[in-house]
Design a protein around this motif. Structure first.
Motif, short mmCIF file in Angstrom:
data_model
loop_
_atom_site.label_atom_id
_atom_site.label_comp_id
_atom_site.label_asym_id
_atom_site.label_seq_id
_atom_site.Cartn_x
_atom_site.Cartn_y
_atom_site.Cartn_z
N GLU A 295 -4.22 10.18 -6.99
CA GLU A 295 -3.54 9.06 -7.65
C GLU A 295 -2.82 8.18 -6.63
N ALA A 296 -2.17 8.80 -5.66
CA ALA A 296 -1.48 8.03 -4.62
C ALA A 296 -2.48 7.18 -3.83
N LEU A 297 -3.62 7.75 -3.48
CA LEU A 297 -4.63 7.01 -2.74
C LEU A 297 -5.21 5.85 -3.55
N VAL B 270 -3.87 4.25 -6.25
CA VAL B 270 -2.89 3.19 -6.54
C VAL B 270 -2.53 2.43 -5.26
N GLY B 271 -2.42 3.12 -4.15
CA GLY B 271 -2.17 2.44 -2.88
C GLY B 271 -3.30 1.49 -2.51
N ALA B 272 -4.53 1.94 -2.69
CA ALA B 272 -5.69 1.08 -2.41
C ALA B 272 -5.74 -0.11 -3.37
N ILE C 143 -2.33 13.56 -5.09
CA ILE C 143 -2.84 12.94 -3.86
C ILE C 143 -3.87 11.87 -4.18
N VAL D 246 0.84 -1.20 0.00
CA VAL D 246 0.00 0.00 0.00
C VAL D 246 0.87 1.25 0.00
N VAL D 247 1.87 1.29 0.86
CA VAL D 247 2.73 2.47 0.97
C VAL D 247 3.53 2.68 -0.31
N GLY E 154 2.52 5.67 -7.44
CA GLY E 154 1.48 6.38 -8.16
C GLY E 154 1.62 7.88 -8.07
N GLY E 155 1.86 8.38 -6.87
CA GLY E 155 2.00 9.82 -6.67
C GLY E 155 3.23 10.38 -7.34
N ALA F 176 1.32 3.67 -3.22
CA ALA F 176 0.95 5.09 -3.14
C ALA F 176 2.11 5.98 -3.57
#
Length: 97
Positions: A67-69, A71-73, A65, A20-21, A27-28, A24
């Protein structure tokens, strides 16, 4: 390619949440790198585009932000339902089942 290299760095670290980390982060940072390249191109075009370059960066901060959420999800979801999709292929060949 940069995003995959960042995501691949999670190998060897022991934690169930690293996907997840690192997902994120990948992606970000991928969106951030794209925005910085567009901004740099605008700066190279001339002084008339300096303000637009800053506006492009500012407008994309929420996108980074989000995108990071997302891709992490997605990485966390794949870890739960199909972890073999996140496994590293040592042969370099992707197998299709």
């Amino acid at each position: 390619m940069l995003a995959w290299q960042i995501f691949k760095r999670r190998r060897g670290l022991e934690s169930p949440r690293l996907e997840v980390v690192f997902g994120a982060l990948a992606g970000g940072l991928a969106v951030l790198a794209s925005v910085l390249l567009v901004s740099l191109e605008l700066l190279i075009l001339g002084e008339a585009f300096n303000e637009i370059s800053l506006l492009v960066i500012g407008a994309h901060l929420p996108v980074i932000i989000i995108e990071a959420l997302v891709v992490g999800a997605a990485a966390g979801f794949l870890l739960k339902v199909k972890p073999e999709m996140l496994a590293d292929s040592s042969s370099g060949i992707l197998e299709v089942n």
